[in-house]
Enzyme design. Sequence first.
Site, PDB file in Angstrom:
ATOM      1  N   CYS A 169       0.819  -1.214   0.000  1.00 28.55           N
ATOM      2  CA  CYS A 169       0.000   0.000   0.000  1.00 28.55           C
ATOM      3  C   CYS A 169       0.853   1.264   0.000  1.00 28.55           C
ATOM      4  CB  CYS A 169      -0.974   0.042   1.164  1.00 28.55           C
ATOM      5  SG  CYS A 169      -2.193   1.339   0.884  1.00 28.55           S
ATOM      6  N   CYS A 227      -5.942   2.129  -4.590  1.00 30.26           N
ATOM      7  CA  CYS A 227      -5.426   2.770  -3.382  1.00 30.26           C
ATOM      8  C   CYS A 227      -6.371   3.899  -2.986  1.00 30.26           C
ATOM      9  CB  CYS A 227      -4.022   3.316  -3.644  1.00 30.26           C
ATOM     10  SG  CYS A 227      -3.267   4.013  -2.166  1.00 30.26           S
TER      11      CYS A 227
END
Length: 455
Positions: free
Chosen positions: A206, A384
């Site tokens: 991430c 994201c």
Amino acid sequence: MATVRVVHRQRALWRQCHRTAAIGICHLHTTTTSSSSSHASSSKEHYKVLVLGGGSGGITMSARMKRKLGAENVAIVEPSEMHYYQPIWTLVGAGAKGVASSGRPTASVVPSGVKWVRDKVQEINPDTNTVRTGNGMEISYQYLIVALGLQLHYEKIKGLPEIEDWVKFKIGSNYSVQTVEKTWSALQNFKEGNAVFSFPNTPVKCAGAPQKIMYLTDAYLRKTGKRAKANIVYNTSLPVLFGVKKYADALWEIVKSRDIQVNLRQNLIEVRADKQEAVFENLDNPGETKVFEYEMLHVTPPMGPNPEVKGSLLADEAGWLDVNKETLQHNKYPNVFGIGDCTNLPTSKTAAAVAAQSSILDRTISKVLKNEKPDSKYDGYTSCPLVTNYNAVILAEFDYSGQPLETFPIDQSKERWTMYHMKADVMPHLYWHGLLKGFWGGPGPYRKIMHLGMK
């Protein structure tokens, strides 16, 4: 009668072996009795599909393989007693969610009937189709799915391993369950000075998370009247703010409007806790360092491949699982597959990527089981949700080429409260009840509907 059944079963297995012998993966077995971690080193077991790792990739593939082949033919190796939904840790570190909401017992997410081997993977030997666990148990497999994730390396930052009390020295990190609440402590205890955020010079899971907590820190300090006395600094090893230009442009506007200082190509190499100093190296001029005093420090640790993958014949030169980027089948061993953070797929390592990969891998394995050529292709889809405030998210979605691959027919580079609601409330529900049960394979099918078949 029992003897007749065993003979019939052995004949069926023998026929099955002939079908799969083309890739040398035949193992006769007449039992699926299973072990606990107390088994002696001599114990041996065999499963049609063995899954390594009980994170999001491992659990979802276990659920899919159970439906395809029956629970008794599937086993999963995972030592952890707890399973965590890690994407929510961004909000835990900012005080918007409690850490307890992120975890559930592993026993509750392993598909019923699938054998859970509560142990660590010690050694993978794809030449003999076997895996050895920490207690010496040997498990043979017909097909192997590797979902071992990656490793955090806090110890690679000088001075950090010696710090026993992160709260005292105002350090936090949203990347582990042990340190995420320390971010919230540092944020609450902030008085005045520098709030420093780092992004390491390694692949990370991430890649948006290191700056999400920065935006939430800015929002919290504004809410509590402390922002005027704060200097927010984002030091990233990357040459860009974000890898996809469309979203990077939007983030630069936010950074400017909120008076956040961004320094590119800066890598955290040392923490001097007693002085509350963080030392960064200039990657464009190695050896040149700069010291930042801090009142709050958020550390994103260096990350790397899992040592059991890195030390095996399955790894590429960098230590990641070497798979075909379209089919997720191993490039050398056709009965081995990979999913998630442990792979060398050239896309961001996120739970959203795991979801999209799981549906492709499911279809790849279906084809291989029939001795057919895999035809589904993973396009690198990942997502994201860039949290920019306590009620705003920019939903970045993109593919291998770094091109936006958006689900909704709106401009997703804009901050929206609807996307925040999706991140905070909808996605966790979809994770526990959709992805982990093998029912959610990413938004691909819905994207076409949303765009009236145009995308």
